[in-house]
Design a protein around this motif. Sequence first.
Motif, PDB file in Angstrom:
ATOM      1  N   VAL A 187       1.377  -1.053  -0.189  1.00 50.55           N
ATOM      2  CA  VAL A 187      -0.077   0.444   0.268  1.00 50.55           C
ATOM      3  C   VAL A 187       1.013   1.443  -0.101  1.00 50.55           C
ATOM      4  CG1 VAL A 187      -1.841   1.112   1.215  1.00 50.55           C
ATOM      5  CG2 VAL A 187      -1.568  -0.952   1.393  1.00 50.55           C
ATOM      6  N   LEU A 188       2.325   1.174   0.673  1.00 49.93           N
ATOM      7  CA  LEU A 188       2.475   2.305   0.829  1.00 49.93           C
ATOM      8  C   LEU A 188       3.912   2.612  -1.153  1.00 49.93           C
ATOM      9  CD1 LEU A 188       4.305   2.136   4.379  1.00 49.93           C
ATOM     10  CD2 LEU A 188       2.832   3.348   3.896  1.00 49.93           C
ATOM     11  N   LEU A 189       3.668   1.402  -0.796  1.00 54.85           N
ATOM     12  CA  LEU A 189       4.385   1.772  -2.581  1.00 54.85           C
ATOM     13  C   LEU A 189       3.509   2.516  -3.698  1.00 54.85           C
ATOM     14  CD1 LEU A 189       5.947  -1.358  -2.396  1.00 54.85           C
ATOM     15  CD2 LEU A 189       7.708   0.381  -2.495  1.00 54.85           C
ATOM     16  N   ILE A 190       2.102   1.433  -3.985  1.00 50.16           N
ATOM     17  CA  ILE A 190       1.295   1.897  -4.115  1.00 50.16           C
ATOM     18  C   ILE A 190       0.886   3.523  -4.265  1.00 50.16           C
ATOM     19  CG2 ILE A 190      -0.982   1.873  -4.721  1.00 50.16           C
ATOM     20  CD1 ILE A 190      -0.906  -0.741  -4.290  1.00 50.16           C
ATOM     21  N   ALA A 191       1.166   3.769  -2.846  1.00 46.37           N
ATOM     22  CA  ALA A 191       1.155   5.648  -2.622  1.00 46.37           C
ATOM     23  C   ALA A 191       1.541   5.978  -3.050  1.00 46.37           C
ATOM     24  CB  ALA A 191       0.274   5.666  -1.105  1.00 46.37           C
ATOM     25  N   THR A 192       3.389   5.883  -2.892  1.00 45.66           N
ATOM     26  CA  THR A 192       4.249   7.035  -3.466  1.00 45.66           C
ATOM     27  C   THR A 192       4.583   6.307  -4.676  1.00 45.66           C
ATOM     28  OG1 THR A 192       5.593   5.301  -2.607  1.00 45.66           O
ATOM     29  CG2 THR A 192       5.051   6.809  -0.643  1.00 45.66           C
ATOM     30  N   LEU A 193       4.871   5.606  -5.267  1.00 43.41           N
ATOM     31  CA  LEU A 193       5.582   5.548  -6.267  1.00 43.41           C
ATOM     32  C   LEU A 193       4.561   5.356  -7.230  1.00 43.41           C
ATOM     33  CD1 LEU A 193       8.771   3.753  -5.465  1.00 43.41           C
ATOM     34  CD2 LEU A 193       8.601   5.489  -5.727  1.00 43.41           C
ATOM     35  N   GLY A 194       3.564   4.965  -6.813  1.00 44.62           N
ATOM     36  CA  GLY A 194       2.457   4.291  -8.297  1.00 44.62           C
ATOM     37  C   GLY A 194       1.379   5.884  -8.022  1.00 44.62           C
ATOM     38  N   VAL A 195       1.096   6.507  -7.119  1.00 43.94           N
ATOM     39  CA  VAL A 195      -0.016   8.032  -7.207  1.00 43.94           C
ATOM     40  C   VAL A 195       1.264   8.730  -7.145  1.00 43.94           C
ATOM     41  CG1 VAL A 195      -1.951   8.557  -6.566  1.00 43.94           C
ATOM     42  CG2 VAL A 195      -1.578   5.955  -6.561  1.00 43.94           C
ATOM     43  N   GLY A 196       1.804   9.360  -5.581  1.00 48.51           N
ATOM     44  CA  GLY A 196       2.434  10.218  -5.531  1.00 48.51           C
ATOM     45  C   GLY A 196       3.266  10.366  -6.740  1.00 48.51           C
ATOM     46  N   LEU A 197       3.407   9.488  -6.759  1.00 45.78           N
ATOM     47  CA  LEU A 197       4.817  10.512  -7.880  1.00 45.78           C
ATOM     48  C   LEU A 197       5.291   8.912  -8.996  1.00 45.78           C
ATOM     49  CD1 LEU A 197       8.421  10.458  -5.686  1.00 45.78           C
ATOM     50  CD2 LEU A 197       7.374  12.428  -7.322  1.00 45.78           C
ATOM     51  N   PRO A 198       4.610   8.757  -9.844  1.00 48.74           N
ATOM     52  CA  PRO A 198       3.429   8.048 -10.847  1.00 48.74           C
ATOM     53  C   PRO A 198       4.834   7.285 -11.676  1.00 48.74           C
ATOM     54  CG  PRO A 198       3.122  10.220 -11.795  1.00 48.74           C
ATOM     55  CD  PRO A 198       3.588  10.305 -10.486  1.00 48.74           C
ATOM     56  N   LEU A 199       5.870   6.833 -10.955  1.00 52.23           N
ATOM     57  CA  LEU A 199       6.858   5.380 -11.992  1.00 52.23           C
ATOM     58  C   LEU A 199       6.718   5.235 -12.173  1.00 52.23           C
ATOM     59  CD1 LEU A 199       9.428   7.050  -8.813  1.00 52.23           C
ATOM     60  CD2 LEU A 199       9.099   8.336 -11.933  1.00 52.23           C
TER      61      LEU A 199
END
Length: 346
Positions: A187-199
């Motif tokens: 969930v943290l990875l989705i929130a940061t790298l998937g949504v916050g920083l859409p890498l």
Amino acid sequence: MTIPSNAVTTAAPPEQAEPAAARAGRPRLLAGSPRLEFVLRRLRRAAISFAVVLVASFFMVQLVPGDPVRAALGPTAPLSTVNALRQQLGLDQSLWAQFTHYVTALLHGDLGTSITSQRPVSQILGERLPTTLLLAVISFLVAVVGAFPIGVATAVSARSGRRRFLDLGLSGLLGVLIAIPNFLLAVLLIATLGVGLPLFPPAGWGTPSQAVLPVLALAIGPLAYLARIVHIEMLRVLDAPYLTTARSKRLPGRLLYLRHALPNIVTAALTAGGVVLVGLVAGTVLVETVFTVPGIGSTIVSSITAKDYPLIQGIVLVYALLVLGANLVIDFAIAILDPRSTIAEA
């Protein structure tokens, strides 16, 4: 007539000499080889464990509340249709009769038919299993490849009490990463790298970019665990007398650490690797669900919701085989690399 003393012989009786010759010519594998006994012992334990899982999975699935046939056909299905499907699946028989039929079919390679999709369970698993295996293997390789350099480098830097802050900081960071559950990390990875920083894509499977976040969610915790084990074992080995002697010979660092130190932590690392691999296989259930990866992990969640008994039992057995197989591979690898382990257990 006297017999000269030098002519006296002490030949063993034929019945005693023959068994000795037979023992000398007997193949080592049949003469009680420790490695063979170790392999047979491990296989016997694996077979018993699988039998326990088989019995437990069958009877525990029966405790799931609700009617699987009614769940598959819907609440508005006619009672005659429900009874016909229940009879077709053998659910109208006694529990012992169902278990006997299930084991008999399993011995013939038949895992049954899914209640919800009316497809063979083996076919569903054949479609979903490669994805789960690929995800677990890639995550395991990432964990191993990342753990060894981190553990070795930090142990060398903190040797003999030097850079104490590095040792304490690393231990604290690794402890935090180990404690975070993989589904929360997902969930943290989705929130940061998937949504916050859409890498990277936050969900899905099929492209290399879609595999990054699920692999990281599965690999970070095991990587931290393995790095901690390698770090601790490397610190122990670096203070060993034989390594002090090698260091006094002014050997290059590459030769000193890679040839003399690293091989002596392989057994501990492999043992920890077995725990990691088993955890990765089990961890795919929640990670696949979070990232909507079409593997058997997400399939078991949907099958439990639908009360699909044959599919649940088939997936549980597959997971049991994966876990037992991973343990056997690690045990055999340790036996090959460190023969003393087979003798010590005999």
